[in-house]
Design a protein around this motif. Structure first.
Motif, PDB file in Angstrom:
ATOM      1  N   TYR A   1       0.806  -1.222   0.000  1.00 26.86           N
ATOM      2  CA  TYR A   1       0.000   0.000   0.000  1.00 26.86           C
ATOM      3  C   TYR A   1       0.843   1.278   0.000  1.00 26.86           C
ATOM      4  N   TYR A   2       1.793   1.363   0.913  1.00 28.18           N
ATOM      5  CA  TYR A   2       2.601   2.581   0.971  1.00 28.18           C
ATOM      6  C   TYR A   2       3.540   2.706  -0.222  1.00 28.18           C
ATOM      7  N   SER A   3       3.918   1.593  -0.825  1.00 25.44           N
ATOM      8  CA  SER A   3       4.774   1.662  -2.009  1.00 25.44           C
ATOM      9  C   SER A   3       4.054   2.360  -3.157  1.00 25.44           C
ATOM     10  N   LYS A   4       2.758   2.109  -3.290  1.00 26.27           N
ATOM     11  CA  LYS A   4       1.974   2.786  -4.333  1.00 26.27           C
ATOM     12  C   LYS A   4       1.831   4.271  -4.024  1.00 26.27           C
ATOM     13  N   LEU A   5       1.671   4.585  -2.747  1.00 30.04           N
ATOM     14  CA  LEU A   5       1.620   5.992  -2.347  1.00 30.04           C
ATOM     15  C   LEU A   5       2.956   6.671  -2.627  1.00 30.04           C
ATOM     16  N   GLN A   6       4.049   5.944  -2.437  1.00 29.83           N
ATOM     17  CA  GLN A   6       5.377   6.492  -2.717  1.00 29.83           C
ATOM     18  C   GLN A   6       5.542   6.793  -4.201  1.00 29.83           C
ATOM     19  N   ILE A   7       5.039   5.896  -5.042  1.00 29.07           N
ATOM     20  CA  ILE A   7       5.108   6.125  -6.490  1.00 29.07           C
ATOM     21  C   ILE A   7       4.326   7.379  -6.868  1.00 29.07           C
ATOM     22  N   ALA A   8       3.131   7.516  -6.297  1.00 25.75           N
ATOM     23  CA  ALA A   8       2.316   8.704  -6.578  1.00 25.75           C
ATOM     24  C   ALA A   8       3.005   9.966  -6.076  1.00 25.75           C
ATOM     25  N   ASP A   9       3.651   9.882  -4.920  1.00 27.10           N
ATOM     26  CA  ASP A   9       4.353  11.037  -4.363  1.00 27.10           C
ATOM     27  C   ASP A   9       5.544  11.425  -5.236  1.00 27.10           C
ATOM     28  N   ASN A  10       6.273  10.429  -5.722  1.00 25.42           N
ATOM     29  CA  ASN A  10       7.400  10.705  -6.616  1.00 25.42           C
ATOM     30  C   ASN A  10       6.926  11.342  -7.924  1.00 25.42           C
ATOM     31  N   ALA A  11       5.828  10.818  -8.455  1.00 24.26           N
ATOM     32  CA  ALA A  11       5.272  11.387  -9.686  1.00 24.26           C
ATOM     33  C   ALA A  11       4.839  12.830  -9.457  1.00 24.26           C
ATOM     34  N   ASN A  12       4.284  13.090  -8.286  1.00 22.99           N
ATOM     35  CA  ASN A  12       3.865  14.445  -7.946  1.00 22.99           C
ATOM     36  C   ASN A  12       5.062  15.398  -7.903  1.00 22.99           C
ATOM     37  N   ASN A  13       6.178  14.912  -7.349  1.00 24.55           N
ATOM     38  CA  ASN A  13       7.390  15.736  -7.282  1.00 24.55           C
ATOM     39  C   ASN A  13       7.934  16.045  -8.680  1.00 24.55           C
ATOM     40  N   TRP A  14       7.906  15.042  -9.554  1.00 25.54           N
ATOM     41  CA  TRP A  14       8.384  15.253 -10.918  1.00 25.54           C
ATOM     42  C   TRP A  14       7.486  16.238 -11.667  1.00 25.54           C
ATOM     43  N   LEU A  15       6.181  16.093 -11.499  1.00 26.95           N
ATOM     44  CA  LEU A  15       5.258  17.017 -12.153  1.00 26.95           C
ATOM     45  C   LEU A  15       5.454  18.443 -11.644  1.00 26.95           C
ATOM     46  N   PHE A  16       5.714  18.560 -10.355  1.00 27.05           N
ATOM     47  CA  PHE A  16       5.963  19.889  -9.788  1.00 27.05           C
ATOM     48  C   PHE A  16       7.207  20.517 -10.412  1.00 27.05           C
ATOM     49  N   ALA A  17       8.278  19.733 -10.528  1.00 32.29           N
ATOM     50  CA  ALA A  17       9.518  20.246 -11.111  1.00 32.29           C
ATOM     51  C   ALA A  17       9.312  20.652 -12.572  1.00 32.29           C
ATOM     52  N   ILE A  18       8.597  19.811 -13.309  1.00 34.61           N
ATOM     53  CA  ILE A  18       8.321  20.124 -14.714  1.00 34.61           C
ATOM     54  C   ILE A  18       7.456  21.374 -14.823  1.00 34.61           C
ATOM     55  N   GLY A  19       6.453  21.468 -13.958  1.00 38.02           N
ATOM     56  CA  GLY A  19       5.583  22.641 -13.970  1.00 38.02           C
ATOM     57  C   GLY A  19       6.338  23.919 -13.648  1.00 38.02           C
ATOM     58  N   ALA A  20       7.276  23.839 -12.696  1.00 40.00           N
ATOM     59  CA  ALA A  20       8.077  25.017 -12.352  1.00 40.00           C
ATOM     60  C   ALA A  20       8.924  25.461 -13.537  1.00 40.00           C
ATOM     61  N   LEU A  21       9.535  24.499 -14.225  1.00 41.03           N
ATOM     62  CA  LEU A  21      10.349  24.833 -15.395  1.00 41.03           C
ATOM     63  C   LEU A  21       9.498  25.441 -16.510  1.00 41.03           C
TER      64      LEU A  21
END
Length: 259
Positions: A11-31
């Motif tokens: 369960y938490y591994s899937k949440l970790q994947i979603a959290d990592n994806a969120n971080n990448w999207l944030f970085a891309i959005g900032a750029l």
């Protein structure tokens, strides 16, 4: 002692994947937000359109993924964790997915086991969040200094300063740090409260039970309000040290033996 945690794996591994994806999207959005300031619509109409469309898609992705994490992945994982917590406290199999090697106090009374487990959880949470907060503070401070430097220097366009403000004040920087600090402080409060409870050992069972349940409520409410995923790498690194510290605490408070 061997340890297994199917809840984290399932369960938490899937949440970790979603959290990592969120971080990448944030970085891309900032750029992309900065790129939009330098790509002029008149000179580069096609590139301007691509940047704006991409930024809109990233923003939509952040919104959807954020909601999905907060309303599905996180509650789902936390519900499974609570099932396991109460299964160990009351010695009843509420789920077939049970951790092994984590809740190892030898208290007989379910309320005392519950209090000891909450004490153990709060110990790990306060130390892990402290380690995470140190890095988050550095990141937030760096962003703030850059933003303030740009604002004070008056050499940068207002659009750049506004874009940086959006990044600094976003969910991933300042708000994340505040939520992390909140969880850390609440975990410390719960740890101190339960440590004092076991140390003073009130003879009135009702007083002990009410205090233990109150501290459990504070701890669970803090986790829900913070909605913060603990870093698994930090956990793995600190686990041996914290496990040894927990063993010492059990000896000090006489939790390793039957009351």
């Amino acid at each position: 002692m061997s340890q297994s945690d199917p809840i984290r794996d399932n369960y938490y591994s899937k949440l970790q994947i979603a959290d990592n994806a969120n971080n990448w999207l944030f970085a891309i959005g900032a750029l992309l937000s900065f790129a939009g300031l330098f790509v002029e619509q008149g000179s580069w109409p096609r590139a301007y359109t691509i940047v704006q469309v991409a930024f809109s898609l990233v923003a939509a992705g952040l919104f959807i993924l954020g909601l999905f994490s907060r309303l599905y992945f996180f509650p789902r994982a936390e519900n499974r964790r609570r099932q396991d917590f109460f299964s160990h406290a009351y010695k009843v199999p509420l789920s077939h997915e049970a951790t092994d090697g984590y809740y190892n106090n030898r208290q007989v009374d379910p309320i005392r086991r519950l209090a000891a487990q909450t004490l153990e959880n709060s110990l790990f949470t306060k130390r892990i969040t402290l380690e995470m907060a140190r890095r988050a503070r550095c990141i937030a401070a760096a962003y703030l200094l850059i933003w303030l430097g740009c604002a004070i220097s008056q050499r940068f366009d207002v659009g750049i300063i506004v874009a940086m403000a959006q990044v600094v004040l976003s969910e991933q920087i300042i708000a994340r740090l505040i939520r992390l600090e909140w969880l850390r402080s609440q975990s410390e409060q719960v740890f101190e409260g339960l440590y004092s409870l076991f140390h003073t050992a009130p003879t009135d069972a009702a007083v002990f039970a009410a205090t233990a349940l109150h501290q459990l409520g504070i701890y669970e409410a803090a986790k829900v309000n913070a909605a913060m995923l603990l870093d698994s790498k930090v956990f793995e690194r600190l686990n041996p040290t914290l496990s040894a510290e927990w063993s010492d605490i059990q000896i000090t408070l006489k939790l390793a033996s039957h009351p």
